[in-house]
Design a protein around this motif. Structure first.
Motif, short mmCIF file in Angstrom:
data_model
loop_
_atom_site.label_atom_id
_atom_site.label_comp_id
_atom_site.label_asym_id
_atom_site.label_seq_id
_atom_site.Cartn_x
_atom_site.Cartn_y
_atom_site.Cartn_z
N ARG A 2 -7.55 10.22 -0.29
CA ARG A 2 -8.67 10.63 -1.14
C ARG A 2 -8.88 9.57 -2.22
N GLY A 3 -10.12 9.34 -2.64
CA GLY A 3 -10.38 8.41 -3.74
C GLY A 3 -10.40 6.97 -3.29
N ASN A 4 -10.67 6.09 -4.27
CA ASN A 4 -10.80 4.66 -3.96
C ASN A 4 -9.55 3.91 -4.37
N ASP A 5 -9.25 2.86 -3.58
CA ASP A 5 -8.17 1.94 -3.96
C ASP A 5 -8.88 0.63 -4.35
N ASP A 20 -1.58 10.49 9.48
CA ASP A 20 -0.47 11.01 8.69
C ASP A 20 0.81 10.28 9.11
N GLY A 21 1.42 9.58 8.16
CA GLY A 21 2.67 8.89 8.45
C GLY A 21 2.52 7.55 9.14
N TYR A 22 1.28 7.09 9.29
CA TYR A 22 1.07 5.79 9.97
C TYR A 22 -0.20 5.14 9.45
N ASP A 50 2.11 -2.82 0.49
CA ASP A 50 2.09 -1.66 -0.40
C ASP A 50 0.88 -0.76 -0.12
N CYS A 51 -0.27 -1.38 0.19
CA CYS A 51 -1.47 -0.60 0.51
C CYS A 51 -1.27 0.19 1.81
N ALA A 52 -0.64 -0.45 2.80
CA ALA A 52 -0.38 0.25 4.07
C ALA A 52 0.60 1.41 3.84
N PHE A 53 1.62 1.15 3.02
CA PHE A 53 2.60 2.19 2.63
C PHE A 53 1.87 3.37 1.97
N ALA A 54 1.01 3.06 0.99
CA ALA A 54 0.30 4.11 0.25
C ALA A 54 -0.55 4.97 1.19
N GLU A 55 -1.24 4.32 2.11
CA GLU A 55 -2.12 5.06 3.02
C GLU A 55 -1.31 6.00 3.91
#
Ligand SMILES: CC(C)(COP(=O)(O)OP(=O)(O)OC[C@H]1O[C@@H](n2cnc3c(N)ncnc32)[C@H](O)[C@@H]1OP(=O)(O)O)[C@@H](O)C(=O)NCCC(=O)NCCS
Length: 126
Positions: A2-5, A20-22, A50-55
């Protein structure tokens, strides 16, 4: 997620897959992403991972924040390379989610990132 990065957008990182989880993200390295030796800046590679982790840990209504990460830069990359970051949740409990993220150029590893995320209560505001 949700929201913008906004930081992800600033760097030019694209979402390829989000589940979810990937997740999988990609970034074409430009001159602005490089450092004084002409390699991709370590901070840019970190940000991609880090962005891939966050998603992966913030899919749908889930909310989680990083509490500990580590990264190894195993191979250099440079302007013109397309880097991908693939994040997989390898363990998830009520409180923490542990993720493994691999950054590659083509099929070769560029960086190996491990991230531990703390799961926030979704009904509380940060
Ligand atoms: C630190 C490092 C040189 C150590 O390498 P090593 O363990 O001694 O192993 P090798 O010498 O076999 O090199 C590993 C890979 O890096 C490449 N490499 C090593 N030195 C290099 C250099 N000076 N220029 C370009 N590529 C180089 C090698 O070609 C090899 O890639 P390949 O398998 O695709 O051929 C290597 O891990 C590395 O370059 N890591 C990335 C550093 C980085 O980009 N940090 C972030 C920005 S400063």
């Amino acid at each position: 997620m949700r929201g913008n990065d906004y930081f992800r957008e600033l760097l030019g990182i694209k979402v390829v897959v989000a589940k979810d989880g990937y997740s999988k993200m990609s970034l074409k390295i430009t001159k602005e992403h490089t450092n004084f030796v002409g390699f991709t800046h370590g901070g840019v590679i970190f940000a991609l991972a880090d962005c891939a982790f966050a998603e992966a840990v913030n899919f749908g209504d889930k909310r989680a924040v990083a509490v500990q990460v580590s990264i190894n830069f195993v191979r250099p990359s440079s302007e013109g390379d397309v880097l991908t970051a693939e994040a997989k949740t390898i363990s998830e409990g009520k409180t923490f989610a542990l993720c493994s993220i691999t950054v590659r150029k083509e099929n070769k590893e560029v960086a190996l990132f491990t991230g531990l995320a703390y799961k926030l209560l979704t009904d509380k505001k940060i």
